[in-house]
Structures are given as C-alpha cells and as structure tokens.
Design a protein around this motif. Structure first.
Motif, PDB file in Angstrom:
ATOM      1  N   TYR A  69       0.892  -1.426   0.335  1.00 11.15           N
ATOM      2  CA  TYR A  69      -0.378   0.633  -0.073  1.00 11.15           C
ATOM      3  C   TYR A  69       1.462   1.496   0.008  1.00 11.15           C
ATOM      4  CZ  TYR A  69      -3.811  -2.813   1.257  1.00 11.15           C
ATOM      5  OH  TYR A  69      -5.354  -4.409   0.877  1.00 11.15           O
ATOM      6  N   GLY A  70       2.060   0.992   0.112  1.00 12.42           N
ATOM      7  CA  GLY A  70       3.344   2.486   0.539  1.00 12.42           C
ATOM      8  C   GLY A  70       4.242   2.050   1.068  1.00 12.42           C
ATOM      9  N   LYS A  71       4.914   3.278   1.666  1.00  8.56           N
ATOM     10  CA  LYS A  71       5.743   3.194   3.071  1.00  8.56           C
ATOM     11  C   LYS A  71       5.239   3.451   4.117  1.00  8.56           C
ATOM     12  CE  LYS A  71      10.379   3.085  -0.089  1.00  8.56           C
ATOM     13  NZ  LYS A  71      11.675   3.843   0.577  1.00  8.56           N
ATOM     14  N   ILE A  72       5.716   2.730   5.521  1.00  2.04           N
ATOM     15  CA  ILE A  72       5.812   3.496   6.962  1.00  2.04           C
ATOM     16  C   ILE A  72       6.124   4.655   7.109  1.00  2.04           C
ATOM     17  CG2 ILE A  72       6.151   2.420   9.220  1.00  2.04           C
ATOM     18  CD1 ILE A  72       4.443   0.711   7.713  1.00  2.04           C
ATOM     19  N   ASP A  73       5.697   5.686   7.320  1.00  2.00           N
ATOM     20  CA  ASP A  73       6.276   6.893   7.735  1.00  2.00           C
ATOM     21  C   ASP A  73       6.904   6.620   9.055  1.00  2.00           C
ATOM     22  OD1 ASP A  73       5.627  10.492   7.675  1.00  2.00           O
ATOM     23  OD2 ASP A  73       6.539  10.030   8.691  1.00  2.00           O
ATOM     24  N   PRO A  74       8.116   7.016   9.327  1.00  2.15           N
ATOM     25  CA  PRO A  74       8.871   7.178  10.667  1.00  2.15           C
ATOM     26  C   PRO A  74       8.525   7.653  11.601  1.00  2.15           C
ATOM     27  CG  PRO A  74      10.557   8.027   8.590  1.00  2.15           C
ATOM     28  CD  PRO A  74       8.695   7.726   7.956  1.00  2.15           C
ATOM     29  N   VAL A  75       7.949   9.034  10.997  1.00  6.74           N
ATOM     30  CA  VAL A  75       7.542   9.756  12.510  1.00  6.74           C
ATOM     31  C   VAL A  75       6.188   9.796  12.670  1.00  6.74           C
ATOM     32  CG1 VAL A  75       6.835  12.239  12.771  1.00  6.74           C
ATOM     33  CG2 VAL A  75       8.625  11.552  11.541  1.00  6.74           C
ATOM     34  N   THR A  76       5.169   9.335  11.819  1.00  8.84           N
ATOM     35  CA  THR A  76       3.742   8.877  11.953  1.00  8.84           C
ATOM     36  C   THR A  76       3.350   8.201  12.538  1.00  8.84           C
ATOM     37  OG1 THR A  76       3.013   9.112   9.793  1.00  8.84           O
ATOM     38  CG2 THR A  76       2.906  11.414  11.334  1.00  8.84           C
ATOM     39  N   ASN A  77       4.310   6.638  11.849  1.00 15.54           N
ATOM     40  CA  ASN A  77       3.925   5.193  12.239  1.00 15.54           C
ATOM     41  C   ASN A  77       2.234   5.142  10.914  1.00 15.54           C
ATOM     42  OD1 ASN A  77       4.549   3.028  12.658  1.00 15.54           O
ATOM     43  ND2 ASN A  77       3.376   2.771  14.647  1.00 15.54           N
ATOM     44  N   GLN A  78       2.531   6.206  10.178  1.00 19.04           N
ATOM     45  CA  GLN A  78       1.106   5.481   9.692  1.00 19.04           C
ATOM     46  C   GLN A  78       1.820   5.268   7.470  1.00 19.04           C
ATOM     47  OE1 GLN A  78      -1.705   5.550  10.245  1.00 19.04           O
ATOM     48  NE2 GLN A  78      -0.935   6.604  11.824  1.00 19.04           N
ATOM     49  N   ILE A  79       0.655   4.754   6.551  1.00 20.68           N
ATOM     50  CA  ILE A  79       1.338   3.783   5.311  1.00 20.68           C
ATOM     51  C   ILE A  79       0.719   4.973   4.718  1.00 20.68           C
ATOM     52  CG2 ILE A  79       0.935   2.528   3.358  1.00 20.68           C
ATOM     53  CD1 ILE A  79       0.581   0.699   6.186  1.00 20.68           C
ATOM     54  N   VAL A  80       2.062   5.709   4.203  1.00 21.02           N
ATOM     55  CA  VAL A  80       1.817   6.488   3.214  1.00 21.02           C
ATOM     56  C   VAL A  80       2.112   6.579   1.706  1.00 21.02           C
ATOM     57  CG1 VAL A  80       2.540   8.484   5.217  1.00 21.02           C
ATOM     58  CG2 VAL A  80       4.190   7.870   3.704  1.00 21.02           C
ATOM     59  N   ASP A  81       1.926   7.499   0.746  1.00 14.89           N
ATOM     60  CA  ASP A  81       1.836   6.909  -0.813  1.00 14.89           C
ATOM     61  C   ASP A  81       3.610   8.460  -0.497  1.00 14.89           C
ATOM     62  OD1 ASP A  81       1.647  10.177  -0.838  1.00 14.89           O
ATOM     63  OD2 ASP A  81      -0.514   9.491  -1.744  1.00 14.89           O
ATOM     64  N   LYS A  82       3.687   8.137  -2.291  1.00 12.36           N
ATOM     65  CA  LYS A  82       5.235   8.603  -2.367  1.00 12.36           C
ATOM     66  C   LYS A  82       4.898  10.644  -2.593  1.00 12.36           C
ATOM     67  CE  LYS A  82       3.898   9.203  -7.470  1.00 12.36           C
ATOM     68  NZ  LYS A  82       3.681   8.489  -8.655  1.00 12.36           N
ATOM     69  N   ASN A  83       4.136  10.866  -2.001  1.00 11.38           N
ATOM     70  CA  ASN A  83       3.935  12.523  -1.703  1.00 11.38           C
ATOM     71  C   ASN A  83       4.043  11.841  -0.021  1.00 11.38           C
ATOM     72  OD1 ASN A  83       4.220  13.023  -4.798  1.00 11.38           O
ATOM     73  ND2 ASN A  83       1.446  12.452  -4.419  1.00 11.38           N
ATOM     74  N   GLY A  84       3.898  11.369   0.287  1.00 10.19           N
ATOM     75  CA  GLY A  84       3.990  11.536   1.868  1.00 10.19           C
ATOM     76  C   GLY A  84       2.783  11.819   2.695  1.00 10.19           C
ATOM     77  N   ASP A  85       1.430  11.353   1.935  1.00  7.16           N
ATOM     78  CA  ASP A  85       0.159  11.373   2.059  1.00  7.16           C
ATOM     79  C   ASP A  85      -0.412  10.152   2.596  1.00  7.16           C
ATOM     80  OD1 ASP A  85       0.103  14.291   1.560  1.00  7.16           O
ATOM     81  OD2 ASP A  85      -0.600  13.218  -0.584  1.00  7.16           O
ATOM     82  N   GLU A  86      -1.006  10.381   3.777  1.00  7.64           N
ATOM     83  CA  GLU A  86      -1.471   8.795   4.427  1.00  7.64           C
ATOM     84  C   GLU A  86      -2.532   8.011   3.616  1.00  7.64           C
ATOM     85  OE1 GLU A  86      -3.748   9.197   7.856  1.00  7.64           O
ATOM     86  OE2 GLU A  86      -4.400   6.693   8.038  1.00  7.64           O
ATOM     87  N   VAL A  87      -1.887   7.174   3.236  1.00  4.95           N
ATOM     88  CA  VAL A  87      -2.516   6.209   1.891  1.00  4.95           C
ATOM     89  C   VAL A  87      -4.488   5.531   2.668  1.00  4.95           C
ATOM     90  CG1 VAL A  87      -3.326   3.890   0.637  1.00  4.95           C
ATOM     91  CG2 VAL A  87      -0.934   5.043   1.399  1.00  4.95           C
ATOM     92  N   PRO A  88      -5.151   6.006   2.132  1.00  6.33           N
ATOM     93  CA  PRO A  88      -5.923   6.150   3.153  1.00  6.33           C
ATOM     94  C   PRO A  88      -7.197   4.367   3.204  1.00  6.33           C
ATOM     95  CG  PRO A  88      -6.694   7.112   0.654  1.00  6.33           C
ATOM     96  CD  PRO A  88      -5.313   6.864   1.100  1.00  6.33           C
TER      97      PRO A  88
END
Lengths: 242, 885
Positions: free
Chosen positions: B582-601
């Motif tokens: 689905y995306g990458k884990i943002d190391p700060v928010t711990n959320q799965i984010v896309d290439k723009n850094g937006d959370e994958v909803p």
C-alpha cells in the motif's frame, strides 16, 4: 629411499594407524547408528574379548538375549540417549552453543569437504558436527594414512597425519571427551555406558599423544564441565518472584 | 587563541581541512553508524556482509505478523518485522523476535518417533519419515477398508483429526475431506468461540476491527490488547497511535491490572462475568437519555429504539453496580462520554466471552457501537478486512456421514464446535475413535480439567492409534504412538491472511531455510500419506493431491486472486512476503503513506457500498429490505438504495437474533447471573491470563522468553490475602471441586478482591528441558550438554499450571469454555504440601460434563434460566448431528 629403520618404524606406525582406524570406526559406528544384527553378531563374536580387555565388556543380556529383542531394546536406548527430546545431543553445535546446526556444523562439513568427503544422512535430524561422524572422519584419516604408508607415500601420509591431529584437537578435543562422560552417566543400558566410557578414554588417550602439555591442560579444563549449581540470590527477587 | 589551546580557530580549521584530505588513510573507527533504516536490510557484525533477507509470515501466535528473516551461511540469525506489512508495520513482538529459537531448539523432535513402551513412558525408537507415513497410512487404510466393506461411511469418522493452531491454509481440511471423515475437531471453544457466536448472527464476521488509531474514545472489555489478546501487536500499535496522536481516551474493564490497564486513562475491575451488566446499563443510559443514533438503529438494525428502551428497562446502572461492583455514577458518566464522543469504538476479547452465556456478553458489547452509530466509521467499530486464497480444484467431496465428536447436537448454535467435550464423549462411549491425529494441539496442557484428556490418551482401548505431527514433545505428544514431526514455521509453506489492518492483505509462509536436518513439513507428510493410503488411485483420493511438494501446493492456492498475477503472482509474494503493497511506513507518524507522504486512506462504510446493476440482475427484495439472489442475501434496500449491507439474513445488523430464540435462548443480549457470582464470601473466582512474552503453551521452551517470564504465582488482593493470613510469597493451596494445586501467592492491589488470577504458559510437565527445568530435577543428566541450560538458567521455578483444577463448563450458546467461572478456595499450604503439587479427581471432572450439559438447550437448567423467553418449550427442535458448521 627409506632406510631399514625408517621402514620398520613406518611399518609399526602403519599397523597402529590401521588399528586406530578400526577402533575409531567401531566407536563411530556405535555412536552414529543403532546396533543392528550384524553388529550384534560381531559383539557376540570377534569383538567380545577385545572389548572386555579394553574395559568395555559386552553386557550379558547382549550375549544371551533374543537377538531381535536385543536390537530393539538397544534402539530404544539409543533413541533415548542420543535422539529424542531430553537426549544428550551428540552435536557440537548443541554442546557448544545451545542451538542445533550452528558454526561447528559448518566447520565440520568444511573439514570433510576439504578432505574429499561429503556428509550424508540416513535419518532426518543428523548434522555434520555429530560426534559419531567426527569419529568416523578420524577413522577414515587413519585408514588413509595407513594406505599412504602402504604406498610408500610418506609425504601424503604426513599431510593426512597432520590433518587428523588438527581435527582431533580443534574440533573434538574441547568437547567430545566431556560429552562421552555425560552420555555415559545418562545411559541406562550398560552397553552404552561402557562404550561411551571407552570412547572417551580412547579419544583422551589419543589427545595425550598429540597435544602439548599446556594445551592438554586447557582441554582438560574445558572437558571438566560438571553440573552447575544455580546460586540463589535472595536479593534478586522479592518473595513472589515477580 | 588561549593559554590552554595555543591555536587560533583559523589554524584549527586549517588542520581539519588537511586531515579531511587524508581521512581515508586513517582507517575505520571503533564507532560505527547505527542502522537507521526502518528495516529490510541487515549486515553481519563480523564480516559486514549483507545478509540474505527472506520474508515470511510469523506463526508464534495467531496474529500472523509479517517478518523478514535474515539468513547468514544458511542459518537464520535474526528476525524483524516486514516494513511493507500493513498489519504489523515493520514491528514484531518479543515472541516473534525470538521465533528462530523454535527452529534451532535442541529439544526439537527431528525425526519420526515410534512408541515402544507404554503410552507416556517415554520409550521411543527413531524411524524415517517414509516408515512413519507408511505406518500411519496403513492405519488409515484399515479404517477405510472397514467402512467400505460395511458400506457404512460413518465408520470413516473414526479417523479423527484434532488441531489447535492450524494455519495450514486448508491443507488439513483437504486431507481429511479426501479421507472422507468428518471427525475433525478444532480448538476454538477454548479460545473465543462465544465471541464469534455473539457476533456472527449479528453482522456476519466473527470479529470486529476497532479503528483505534483514529478513534477519540476506546472502551475495552477484557481485551488486554497492549499485552496479548487478538491482533496484539497491530492493535497495540494503533491504540498507542491514537493515544499519542489523536488524544484517544481509553477506558478499560478487567478484573486484573494488565498492561492495557496500565496505559488506560481509567481502569475498572468488575466482578468476573458481569461486563454484560455494565454494558447493558450503559446502553440503558444511552437509550433513555436519547444519546443514540436514531437513524442508524431504524435503518440498519432489525429493532427499533422503542424496543431497545423496553428491553433495557431492567438494566439501570444501579443494577449493574450491584452485580459488578462498578459504581452507577461511573457507568452513567462513561456511557455519556462514550455516546457523545465521536468517533468511538469498543473492543473485547476473552474477558467477557469466556463465561457461560458469553455470547450474550459479546452481542451486548457490539450493540453499544450499533446504537451510537459508530459502525464502519473512521475511528469506529469496523468490519474486519481479510483476503481469501483458494484450494485448487478438483476438491475432495468430504465425509458423507455427520460426526458429533466435538460438535455435540446439544449445542446447535455453537458453530465453532465444543471441542472440550471430545474426551468425555469418547470415555462415555458416545463416539468411537480408531485413529487420532493431532496438529499444533496440546489439550493435556491447554484444556480445562486437562487430566481428563490425559486419561483418554492413556487408554489404548478408547484410542487404539494416536499420531502426532508435533515437532516438540508436549503433555499430549508424549502419549502418541507415532510422532511425525512437522518443521518450525520458518521452514514451511502456507498461505495466510488476517484482518489486522483496515487494508486487507495476503501473505505467505515460505521455507526461509530448507527444512533443518532434512525434516519434513506437514504438507509433505500429508502428500506422502495420501499417496500411500491410495497407492493405486482406486480410492479416488490421489487425484486431489497432484502436487509434487508443499510449495507447489501453496503456489496453486494463490492462482486466480484478482490483481495478484499482474503484480507478479506467487513469485511477488516470495520476494515481498505480503501483497498488496500500500505504501511506505512514515517513520514519524507510523502511518502507511504514498510517495508524496500522504497517508494511504482506508476504506470505510463497506455496508453502504451500492450494488451494481449486474449484481441486482435477477435479485428480489423482501419486505424487510433484504435483497435475495440464488437463495442468499446479497444486500439490503434502504430508502430506495441497494446497499451491500451486512452478512445476515436481513442484510442489517440483527440485534434481535431469531436463531437464538429458536432454541429457547433470549434473542436479545441479556445478563444471566452466573453461579460464580453467587459464591460464598470466603471463596474466590479463579481466572487465567496471558502475558506479553508467551503464548498459551508453546513458548516456555524458548530461551529468550523463558528467561523473561517463567513462573506464575497466583495474584491475590491484599484484602483477600489478609483475611486468609497469606503473605506475599507464601505457599498456598488453590482448591476447586476437582482438587488442588500448590503454588505461591503474589499479593497485589492489581487484582479484584474476589479473584485469584494465574497466568498460563508455565508449569509444563513435558515440552523440553527448559520448560520443565529438568536441569533442577536431574542435574547430572543434562550437565555438559547445552551450555545455556548449564550456565545461563539462573531461575529455579517453572511455575504451576492451573488448568487441572479448572472445571469444564461451557456457554450453551457459543460453546465456549467458561475459563473464568471456576470458584475456588485459597488457603495457606498444609503440612506436607510441596510447591507444584497437583491433585485432581477424574471422577469429579466427569460429573462436570453432566452438569454442563444441563445448561445446553436440551437441559433442565436452560429452561430454568430462560423463563422470560416467549417460546413453546415443548416444541424445541430435536438435537441433530451436524448442526454446527
């Protein structure tokens, strides 16, 4: 061209290599696999007297019992002693690291490979660092040395000789004698108790022949591992222990 | 320039510049950069070499987190979380991190063992896999031949498979279906079956997904998610995300102060089994104070607010206070907070449902979410999202005759079986068993009154042949006639999926290393056995197993999954471990984010997805709005729109459960006072719990974990302890009607005064040297064998297992074992008592079987406890084999 004295010495040594090779082969066989009918026949026959002289008398039930039952009973004892959970694992990895199949297994496999052997297994759960396989390797090197001497290839014999001694010291000397003692203590059948004691004595005797005194003391200390008493520290935990 | 350092800053910088030019000649420092990536790479600290990274799915517990195994020289040296996994997002728990020790455990069974002595005597002979599978095949063939000769398919049910943690992706079921036996008994009734039966008739799935990360209010009943519980690692992460990033308020109900209680904003300790009274009282407040979501109830349930208000009339907070001990004012306050804070969710696990009538408890908790309209909302109470995989065709037809073993007809609603009853049915001669096979199953340790199972296993007349597939010796495997060891989970092929995130995923278990020492994975053994049972194909079984090996079988299971093939199919999974990404884990928010850094909803409102015209083609709409097609409900029409709805007959959430009423149970969630609630003042209720570093029964031999936790004193409140003259650390007797155990007291405020709590995982009498602390029993035996056991085991206490004194008593609706309903006395140990003593009566345990059957729908206690149900008691359906699913 060898002198007469050299030929006599080599001849004696060749015979000793042959004898040691056979002895190690027997001990390896006992450790590697369960006793089968042919081995039982040998224990009852040609091996009976020499084993008794070596202090490993073949127990009475092996000599007189129904062969099929003896083989079955020894298989059960073998499994309990060397195979099933709670056994005295015959693997260097377990003995030295507390886990199966660690670096000692790789080292053993390398030794075998470098000397033209490949490790194969008959049952699952067998690894190259098995004490029986190591004994078998030593036996094979004794035999090869004898063969080289038979061929008059002193240089090859010397290489094999050094290889065998290095293997004995580096891979077996630090643990197999202690393991033999532990297994002998744990054995519930006198056959295995005696054979493990004999193996330990044979191996230690061999080590005393080839290891310098200081190194021998080190090996002696490493093999002296005994029961560990867990020291209780009353300050470590409160009464409930949580 | 100063007197201490006679160099100007300019001069200092000049020196620095010169040094930089020759930096490479200075060599490496002892100080090396830490690994700062989120995972996915690892290096040997000795050689600096990149280690091989092989993804896998964990299987130490049942959450199935994604992991990466690092392999060096053909050896697993480290495990860590798979950073691409949406469930556990790159993190493993302590159990998962320690998992590779299962593989290299010196006490692992590495070759098939054939029993030679008496059952349980510990006398074995090693044999090969070929010999072992030949033997088992001959036993199975014997039963099949007998069934065919008698032309009686029910005889095939004498082939019984009993499993515990089966994550074989249907391999076991396919095997048994090919053999034509319905003698298949799981373990779910010692887990959470009444939770499932509380939920499934209500909305379809057997569990909820609480959206903790986005919620504002989490109300948890007996689900110690920070420490154990279902989806432990994934949900613990999300609960902490919610608390730290979303100011989630956490209110926790549990008689014991576990780790979840420790992080809660408020912790309440109710009397065991009274959660439902509190929940119904909260619902009472919400409905009567008009804090409910009127539209959601009217549109999406099969009841009206008026009906709910009427039903809840008898559950004011004062009633709940009297039953639970939780103050009415707190119940009111929390009910108001919960109903007015949006979004909010509940979560519950074994605490409420592992009681007699546990299904009512779970249904009541779900109702809280429904009446407040929190269902399928962001931050609310969501449907679980899982992904399926296939069993390749042709599929075996399965058994022709129903079996009642472990699925007694007295429990028609218990769709996840009543496995606790198996030994009683056998010992009472109600069912015959000729061959028993077990997989990941240890009832002689994990079941209530575990000594009953032991008695059955020992009896060769009741159990003529017993084969275990366990790779570890256990309290159960020790009684087997034949052990055909499976590998550890890191050497095996399986498909897997779990709803551990709102983004569904599918993953694989693959052979991270070749099976150690030429051991054989379970699937391979099944293939061999089938090919020997039906060697010439005349039985028609072989055709269902055209796979060369386990991997080929699993590869076939992934064919036909929409979208997977386009991404690379099975080979993608072998490389990545999980699909989709689905995306990458943002190391700060711990959320799965896309290439723009937006959370994958995540997607919400699944029930409100509108059905397509194609789906509606040929469908009909019933008076209650249910959209039917091909005899099945495919959706629900509400206000003229065709929605996907919920997985019920009406397509709506069925708070009123007609299926319950059919058998005389209350169709609405109700409180039933348990026998334990009426205990005498000097008695206590015995509860059990899991800790964060152990599973129920399979980790006490793992060295890292055993060092962390290895003994389990009984938690007792200072008030209760003082009344009995018990001090912290005292030797105590805990006595039920079955007998007693001798353990130690842990006196703590962290437990309800009427409860004594003992954890699982400890007190093994089999399962390796470490779990049993055999080093203390027989020091000279093991000395000098395993240096960890020789030198590193500093503890001398393996704990005491409570299950022998826990009584069999099951929920007559969901079939769950009432783990937390055993009444005990606790006293100081008596003269002669030794720590670890266990003395229990088989005869008393057999009486409990008869007693619990009285609560089944056919029993006298059922009618006495359900006088309020408006039904013709003389016309209840007759018990019927094969009623459960």
């Amino acid at each position: 061209m060898q002198t007469l004295i050299e030929r006599v010495v080599d001849g004696v040594w060749r015979d000793e290599c042959g004898a040691q090779g056979a002895l190690f082969k027997l001990l390896a066989r006992v450790i590697e696999y369960e006793v089968d009918q042919p081995l039982l026949d040998s224990l009852r026959g040609e091996l009976r007297e020499p084993l008794a002289e070596a202090g490993a008398e073949v127990p009475e039930d092996l000599l007189t019992g129904d062969p099929a039952k003896v083989v079955e009973d020894l298989a059960v004892e073998y499994t309990a002693l060397f195979v099933q959970p709670g056994a005295i694992s015959p693997h260097a990895s377990v003995f030295q690291t507390g886990k199966m199949f660690q670096e000692p297994a790789d080292r053993a496999a390398n030794w075998y490979r470098e000397n033209g052997f490949v490790f194969t297994h008959r049952f699952s759960g067998e690894f190259p660092d098995h004490a029986g396989v190591m004994m078998s390797f030593v036996s094979a090197l004794f035999e090869r040395e004898a063969d080289a001497l038979d061929r008059g290839d002193a240089a090859a014999a010397q290489v094999i000789h050094e290889t065998r001694e290095r293997f004995l010291i580096e891979e077996m000397g630090e643990w197999v004698p202690a393991w033999c003692r532990t297994a002998a203590q744990a054995a519930e059948h006198p056959f295995y108790e005696r054979m493990m004691n004999l193996t330990g004595r044979v191996l230690w005797d061999e080590l005393t022949q080839i290891v310098p005194p200081r190194r021998l003391r080190e090996l002696s200390e490493k093999n002296a591992r005994g029961p560990v008493v867990v020291a209780k520290d009353p300050g470590f935990r409160k009464a409930s222990g949580l | 320039m100063n007197k201490h350092f006679p160099m100007s800053r300019r001069g200092f910088l000049k020196l620095g510049g010169s040094t930089a030019a020759v930096a490479s000649a200075l060599g490496a420092s002892r100080l090396q950069a830490m690994e700062q990536e989120l995972g996915g790479k690892d290096f040997s600290p000795v050689t600096g070499k990149l280690r091989e990274a092989v993804p896998y799915t964990c299987m130490v517990c049942n959450i199935q987190d994604g992991g990466i195994a690092y392999v060096e020289d053909g050896r697993i040296v480290k495990l860590e979380g798979n950073p691409d996994h949406p469930g556990n997002r790159g993190k493993l728990c302590a159990k998962g991190n320690s998992g590779f020790l299962h593989t290299y455990d010196p006490d692992r069974i590495m070759t098939p063992l054939l029993r030679t002595g008496k059952r349980g005597e510990g006398k074995w002979k090693r044999i090969t896999y070929d010999e072992a599978t030949t033997l088992l095949a001959s036993k199975l063939r014997g039963v099949i031949d007998r069934a065919n000769a008698a032309n009686d398919p029910s005889i095939r049910n004498e082939i019984v498979f009993k499993w515990g943690r089966d994550r074989s992706g249907g391999a076991r079921g396919r095997f048994m279906a090919a053999l034509g036996s319905n003698g298949q008994v799981g373990h779910t009734n010692i887990c959470e079956s009444s939770k499932k039966i509380g939920l499934e008739p209500g909305w379809g799935p057997d569990i909820e997904y609480p959206d903790f990360a986005s919620t504002k209010y989490a109300l948890i009943f007996g689900g110690n998610v920070v420490e154990a519980s279902y989806f432990h690692n994934p949900l613990a992460q999300r609960l902490m995300d919610g608390k730290t990033q979303n100011q989630t308020k956490l209110v926790y109900f549990d008689p014991r102060q576990g780790n979840t209680a420790a992080v809660a904003d408020e912790w309440f300790a109710p009397f065991p089994g009274t959660d439902v009274a509190i929940v119904l009282a909260m619902a009472h407040v919400i409905m009567n104070e008009k804090l409910y979501d009127d539209a959601f109830i009217r549109n999406w349930t099969n009841v009206t607010p008026e009906q709910l208000i009427a039903h809840l009339k008898s559950y004011p907070p004062e009633f709940a206070e009297a039953e639970s001990g939780i103050a009415a004012k707190d119940i009111r306050r929390i009910a108001r907070e919960y109903a007015t804070t949006k979004p909010a969710t509940t979560f519950s696990y074994r605490g409420p449902c592992k009681h007699v009538y546990g299904a009512y408890q779970e249904a009541a908790i779900q109702m809280l979410n429904v009446i407040t309209g929190n269902v399928e909302k962001k931050g609310g109470y969501c449907l679980p999202r899982g992904m399926g995989y296939n069993q390749p065709g042709p599929k075996p037809p399965g058994g022709k005759a129903p079996s009642i073993l472990g699925q007694p007809p007295e429990y028609p609603l218990a769709g996840h079986q009543v496995s606790t009853h198996l030994p009683y049915q056998i010992m009472k001669g109600q069912v015959k068993m000729s061959v028993l096979m077990t997989y990941y199953d240890n009832p002689a340790y994990t079941y209530p009154s575990s000594h009953v199972w032991e008695a059955m296993y020992k009896d060769e007349k009741l159990l003529p042949f017993f084969a275990s597939f366990s790779p570890y010796m256990s309290e159960t495997a020790q009684y087997a006639d034949l052990i055909i060891p499976d590998t550890s989970y890191l050497e095996r092929n399986d498909p897997d999926s779990m709803p551990s995130d709102l983004r569904p995923w599918i993953g694989i278990r693959q052979q991270v290393i070749k099976p150690l020492g030429n051991t054989q994975e379970f699937r391979e053994s099944l293939l061999q056995i089938i090919n020997k049972v039906d060697a010439d194909g005349s039985l028609g079984m072989k055709q269902y197993f055209p796979f060369k090996n386990g991997e080929e079988w699993v590869r076939a299971q992934f064919e036909g999954i929409p979208g997977l093939k386009e991404d690379g199919g099975y080979d993608y999974l072998k490389k990545n471990g999980v699909w989709p990404k689905y995306g990458k884990i943002d190391p700060v928010t711990n959320q799965i984010v896309d290439k723009n850094g937006d959370e994958v909803p995540a997607e919400y409102g699944l029930h409100m997805k509108e059905l397509s015209a194609a789906a509606m083609d040929g469908a009909s709409v019933e008076a209650n709005g249910a959209i039917k097609k091909g005899g099945k409900t495919i959706g629900v029409r509400i206000n003229g729109k065709n929605y996907a709805g919920f997985g019920t007959g009406s397509g709506k959430i069925e708070i009123y459960k007609e299926s319950y009423k059919k058998y005389g149970f209350n169709p609405m969630p109700v409180y039933k006072r348990l026998a334990s609630r009426g205990k005498k003042a000097d008695e206590l209720v015995l509860t059990t719990f899991k800790v964060n570093v152990h599973t129920q029964s399979r980790t006490a031999g793992v060295k890292y974990l055993a060092e962390l936790y290895h003994k389990n004193p009984a938690w007792i409140n200072p008030k209760a302890a003082a009344a009995k003259g018990i001090a912290d650390g005292d030797l105590i007797r805990v006595t039920s009607s079955l007998g007693y155990i001798v353990t130690r007291a842990h006196v703590t405020e962290g437990i309800h005064p009427d409860v004594v709590a003992i954890s699982t995982a400890c007190g093994h009498s089999a399962y390796g040297r470490l779990a049993q602390l055999k080093l203390k029993d027989k020091a000279e035996y093991v000395a000098g064998n395993d240096p960890d056991i020789d030198n590193n085991v500093w503890w001398d206490d393996k704990g005491v297992h409570p299950n022998p004194i826990i009584r069999l008593q099951v929920d007559p609706i969901g079939g769950s074992q009432g783990w937390f309903d055993t009444v005990v006395t606790v006293s100081k140990a008596q003269a002669g008592d030794k720590y670890g003593d266990v003395k229990v009566s088989l005869e008393e345990a057999m009486k409990d079987y008869e007693e619990t059957l009285r609560y089944a729908y056919t029993g006298d206690m059922h009618r006495a406890n359900h006088k309020e149900v408006d039904i013709d008691w003389n016309s209840l359906p007759a018990p019927k084999a094969g009623g459960g699913h």
